[in-house]
Design an enzyme around this catalytic site. Sequence first.
Site, PDB file in Angstrom:
ATOM      1  N   ASP A  20     -10.268   3.352   2.322  1.00  0.00           N
ATOM      2  CA  ASP A  20     -10.478   2.872   3.695  1.00  0.00           C
ATOM      3  C   ASP A  20     -11.255   3.868   4.561  1.00  0.00           C
ATOM      4  O   ASP A  20     -12.085   3.465   5.387  1.00  0.00           O
ATOM      5  CB  ASP A  20      -9.135   2.558   4.368  1.00  0.00           C
ATOM      6  CG  ASP A  20      -8.532   1.255   3.868  1.00  0.00           C
ATOM      7  OD1 ASP A  20      -9.294   0.402   3.381  1.00  0.00           O
ATOM      8  OD2 ASP A  20      -7.308   1.096   3.958  1.00  0.00           O
ATOM      9  N   LYS A  39       0.790  -1.234   0.000  1.00  0.00           N
ATOM     10  CA  LYS A  39       0.000   0.000   0.000  1.00  0.00           C
ATOM     11  C   LYS A  39       0.825   1.288   0.000  1.00  0.00           C
ATOM     12  O   LYS A  39       0.418   2.269  -0.600  1.00  0.00           O
ATOM     13  CB  LYS A  39      -0.945   0.018   1.210  1.00  0.00           C
ATOM     14  CG  LYS A  39      -2.078  -0.990   1.129  1.00  0.00           C
ATOM     15  CD  LYS A  39      -2.926  -0.854   2.382  1.00  0.00           C
ATOM     16  CE  LYS A  39      -4.192  -1.647   2.335  1.00  0.00           C
ATOM     17  NZ  LYS A  39      -5.115  -1.254   3.402  1.00  0.00           N
TER      18      LYS A  39
END
Length: 287
Positions: free
Chosen positions: A109, A72
Amino acid sequence: MSANKGERLRAGVMGWPVSHSLSPRLHGHWLARYRIDGSYDAIAVEPHDLADALSRLAERGFKGVNLTVPHKEAALALVDRIDETAQRIGAINTIVVEDGVSLAGTNTDAFGFIENLRNHVPDQIADGWSARTATVLGAGGAARAVCTALLDSGVRDIRLVNRTPERAAELVEHLPGLKQHATICAWDDRAGALVGAGLLVNTTVLGMAGQKPLELDLADLPHDAIVNDIVYAPLETKLLTQARQRGNHVVDGLGMLLHQARPGFRAWFGTDPVVDDGLRQAVLAGM
Ligand code: ATR
């Protein structure tokens, strides 16, 4: 692996390891439900192969990918464009191939976190919740996304509680907008950080299968506070059981995983998917 125009829409998740990922099951459920001629696969990519794998996404006919651990952060330097959210969170979890050539990175997220709350406790969220204090346990990547979502939804008093105070200080320093709204509390004083809170979120790994439980005395937590554990394996953590027993609104962590997947699915496959019990059951069956 090559793909030409007219072939199935392709997407997937890159990670190392990746076999544990629930995303193929999640997107697979939606692909079947909306009868889309597409595929979503788990793609094992070692860290040193990430740049090459991403550079070949378009030629392989991919519409995009999700990224999971450990890619990520590394991906920030490997895409053509990063949106503001990914920049703030400092990580990318969703890549969209634009115009068949360039890679746009975002992070969903924070969206997943707040959408999960909105869906589970809509009345409480609508009812002045953001004017109250939010207590966040943890200071890792998940806490970064949660704090971003809290700031964006108008929360102006965030208590950050982390075992390693330096990490909490680093988060406060580097997440734009957080400094003027955050207080750092010592891990040993975590029970005291619950006084007057309208929301408690656990973003630490404590309570996760294979980890130690989260030991937390909830006596000072207001009974109308929302308690959200972003741990979803197990679904019912000790924190949620404790909170439920004293009458708090509890929200488990699976919903965040389900909701964060929506923007990617919409971008790659052209349908805005719904998070419902059918999806939840399909994903739970893979755990
Ligand atoms: P993620 O990116 O998924 O949030 P992470 O960066 O590894 O994961 O963060 C894990 C969080 O769990 C951190 O807040 C970590 O605290 P430290 O910053 O002090 O490491 C927290 N954590 C892990 N083990 C812990 C433990 N035994 N007690 C308290 N907190 C713990």
